[in-house]
Design an enzyme around this catalytic site. Sequence first.
Site, PDB file in Angstrom:
ATOM      1  N   LYS A  38       0.861  -1.185   0.000  1.00 48.06           N
ATOM      2  CA  LYS A  38       0.000   0.000   0.000  1.00 48.06           C
ATOM      3  C   LYS A  38       0.892   1.227   0.000  1.00 48.06           C
ATOM      4  O   LYS A  38       2.032   1.167   0.458  1.00 48.06           O
ATOM      5  CB  LYS A  38      -0.888   0.009   1.256  1.00 48.06           C
ATOM      6  CG  LYS A  38      -2.178   0.760   1.077  1.00 48.06           C
ATOM      7  CD  LYS A  38      -3.229  -0.097   0.395  1.00 48.06           C
ATOM      8  CE  LYS A  38      -4.520   0.651   0.160  1.00 48.06           C
ATOM      9  NZ  LYS A  38      -5.576  -0.261  -0.290  1.00 48.06           N
TER      10      LYS A  38
HETATM   11  P1  NAD Z   1     -12.733   7.587  -2.636  1.00 40.78           P
HETATM   12  O1  NAD Z   1     -11.716   8.614  -2.320  1.00 40.78           O
HETATM   13  O2  NAD Z   1     -13.178   7.434  -4.043  1.00 40.78           O
HETATM   14  O3  NAD Z   1     -14.037   7.793  -1.742  1.00 40.78           O
HETATM   15  C1  NAD Z   1     -13.970   7.896  -0.352  1.00 40.78           C
HETATM   16  C2  NAD Z   1     -15.320   8.416   0.132  1.00 40.78           C
HETATM   17  O4  NAD Z   1     -15.338   8.410   1.557  1.00 40.78           O
HETATM   18  C3  NAD Z   1     -15.608   9.858  -0.295  1.00 40.78           C
HETATM   19  O5  NAD Z   1     -16.981   9.981  -0.604  1.00 40.78           O
HETATM   20  C4  NAD Z   1     -15.290  10.650   0.957  1.00 40.78           C
HETATM   21  O6  NAD Z   1     -15.960  11.896   1.034  1.00 40.78           O
HETATM   22  C5  NAD Z   1     -15.771   9.694   2.013  1.00 40.78           C
HETATM   23  N1  NAD Z   1     -15.226   9.970   3.336  1.00 40.78           N
HETATM   24  C6  NAD Z   1     -13.962  10.317   3.673  1.00 40.78           C
HETATM   25  N2  NAD Z   1     -13.879  10.516   5.002  1.00 40.78           N
HETATM   26  C7  NAD Z   1     -15.102  10.275   5.501  1.00 40.78           C
HETATM   27  C8  NAD Z   1     -15.668  10.298   6.790  1.00 40.78           C
HETATM   28  N3  NAD Z   1     -14.911  10.609   7.845  1.00 40.78           N
HETATM   29  N4  NAD Z   1     -16.966   9.990   6.926  1.00 40.78           N
HETATM   30  C9  NAD Z   1     -17.715   9.655   5.853  1.00 40.78           C
HETATM   31  N5  NAD Z   1     -17.254   9.610   4.611  1.00 40.78           N
HETATM   32  C10 NAD Z   1     -15.964   9.915   4.441  1.00 40.78           C
HETATM   33  O7  NAD Z   1     -12.135   6.197  -2.086  1.00 40.78           O
HETATM   34  P2  NAD Z   1     -12.554   4.726  -2.512  1.00 40.78           P
HETATM   35  O8  NAD Z   1     -11.600   4.269  -3.533  1.00 40.78           O
HETATM   36  O9  NAD Z   1     -14.017   4.668  -2.746  1.00 40.78           O
HETATM   37  O10 NAD Z   1     -12.202   3.902  -1.187  1.00 40.78           O
HETATM   38  C11 NAD Z   1     -13.134   3.739  -0.105  1.00 40.78           C
HETATM   39  C12 NAD Z   1     -12.723   2.541   0.737  1.00 40.78           C
HETATM   40  O11 NAD Z   1     -12.691   1.368  -0.079  1.00 40.78           O
HETATM   41  C13 NAD Z   1     -11.326   2.622   1.372  1.00 40.78           C
HETATM   42  O12 NAD Z   1     -11.352   1.929   2.602  1.00 40.78           O
HETATM   43  C14 NAD Z   1     -10.456   1.862   0.391  1.00 40.78           C
HETATM   44  O13 NAD Z   1      -9.262   1.386   0.963  1.00 40.78           O
HETATM   45  C15 NAD Z   1     -11.411   0.747   0.025  1.00 40.78           C
HETATM   46  N6  NAD Z   1     -11.113   0.056  -1.244  1.00 40.78           N
HETATM   47  C16 NAD Z   1     -11.010   0.746  -2.410  1.00 40.78           C
HETATM   48  C17 NAD Z   1     -10.767   0.053  -3.590  1.00 40.78           C
HETATM   49  C18 NAD Z   1     -10.731   0.739  -4.925  1.00 40.78           C
HETATM   50  O14 NAD Z   1     -10.676   0.039  -5.945  1.00 40.78           O
HETATM   51  N7  NAD Z   1     -10.791   2.049  -5.008  1.00 40.78           N
HETATM   52  C19 NAD Z   1     -10.597  -1.338  -3.567  1.00 40.78           C
HETATM   53  C20 NAD Z   1     -10.730  -2.019  -2.358  1.00 40.78           C
HETATM   54  C21 NAD Z   1     -10.993  -1.302  -1.210  1.00 40.78           C
END
Ligand code: NAD
Length: 424
Positions: free
Chosen positions: A113
Amino acid sequence: MSKAIVSSLYDSDVFKMACRQFDKAADAINLPEDLRDRTKYPRRCLAVSLPVRRMDGSVTVFEGYRVQHNVSTGPSKGGIRFHQHVTLGEVAALAMWMSWKTSLVGLPYGGAKGGVIVDPTLLTPTELEHLSRRYMQEMVNFFGPHTDVPAPDVGTNERIMGWMMDTYSNHVGHLSPAVVTGKPISLGGSLGRREATGAGVAYLTKKYLEDLKIPLNKTTVAIQGFGNVGSETAIALAAYGAKIIAISDYTGGIYNAKGIDLKKALNYIRTQKTLKDFDGGEPIANEQLLELKCTVLAPAALERVITDKNAKKLKCRVLAEAANGPTTNAADKIIEERGDIELIPDVLCNSGGVVVSYFEWLQNLSSFYWSRDEVMQKLFGILDKAKDSVDVQKKKFGFSRRLAALTLGIQRVADAKAARGLFP
Ligand code: NAD
């Protein structure tokens, strides 16, 4: 018998949480003592300073990290996070979970990561490009299609992956699309990658609802976080017939018992960037959203939001961990004791993203591209297999679903380490 001599480098609540999960799983499978510490601790990490020229002519130095947790089972794989609260300990915990995840779903990868301490919403597009390129430039000898392959995570996206791939390619002197996944389609990205994580969360949720005999058209869903994963989870679950009653982002949430108009919410985000003042329902705080009465609760933002404070108050039937590490160990214990919530653990629930990243990498290496239908069909096949293996392990040993998933993932990594020797 010897114990690891480790510094406080990764010290943080979230790293301790990942370590405790590991210890519990290692005990459950009687992992030999001499394999434990080298399976548990990251293989290596790199911290870099990233000077960026700002639009006003000044220079800001950002700090960036990459943690390669496991490289014994293939090139390490994992996203890069841009967030103001990133710490080395958080990145190490997320890298550890990547190791168990890639192993659980049977991908030929290790786990890694990356992260940069920055609020990307405060940078101009040019500053963001300079920061992204500088991150890759500083780590150029650390990344590679056969060593370590990054992808998007919180605060990063296709465009950033494109800049990073271009920086790496310029350094090596030829186009090297397989060094990064989650790229724009025009640069060798895979059809279906953008929606893969959310589509996978929704698919597995649908499967568990079917096991519970809960019809999709009687399913209500609350989702915390409306970024890539949260919004794609909402779109896919709504397409299956579920009603999305609450969504949120870091500015707060929206509740609508009749169902959120997702098209309207997505259009709003496109122009306004956040859900603030979105008029598609009543405003609701993020903490309240987690405690809503609903069939499915999907935390899809950051770690450690389901805690010992709110675990007793959850009113969902299924907890789909779309985010990584959303549930603390204390909350996990409470949920297990309650026994009325089906938990789909993160390493299984959100694994669709890394599965389609793998497909993208394969397509890049072979320069042979697949249709979206092919991608989705192969994705769902892998998720079915992973779900079955977790549920068999759960039943066979009487484990929780999280312990079942972690023991499968950890066992495979430990077996590879045992077979290879001390170096990898
Ligand atoms: P992103 O940046 O696209 O979206 C994150 C979202 O969370 C945004 O809407 C943001 O405003 C919101 N957020 C941030 N802080 C917050 C809070 N304190 N309370 C409520 N909402 C909050 O990120 P993403 O890629 O969607 O990732 C989200 C989660 O999924 C993370 O845990 C990431 O590690 C996990 N994940 C992502 C992927 C991927 O392919 N992008 C794959 C597996 C896991």
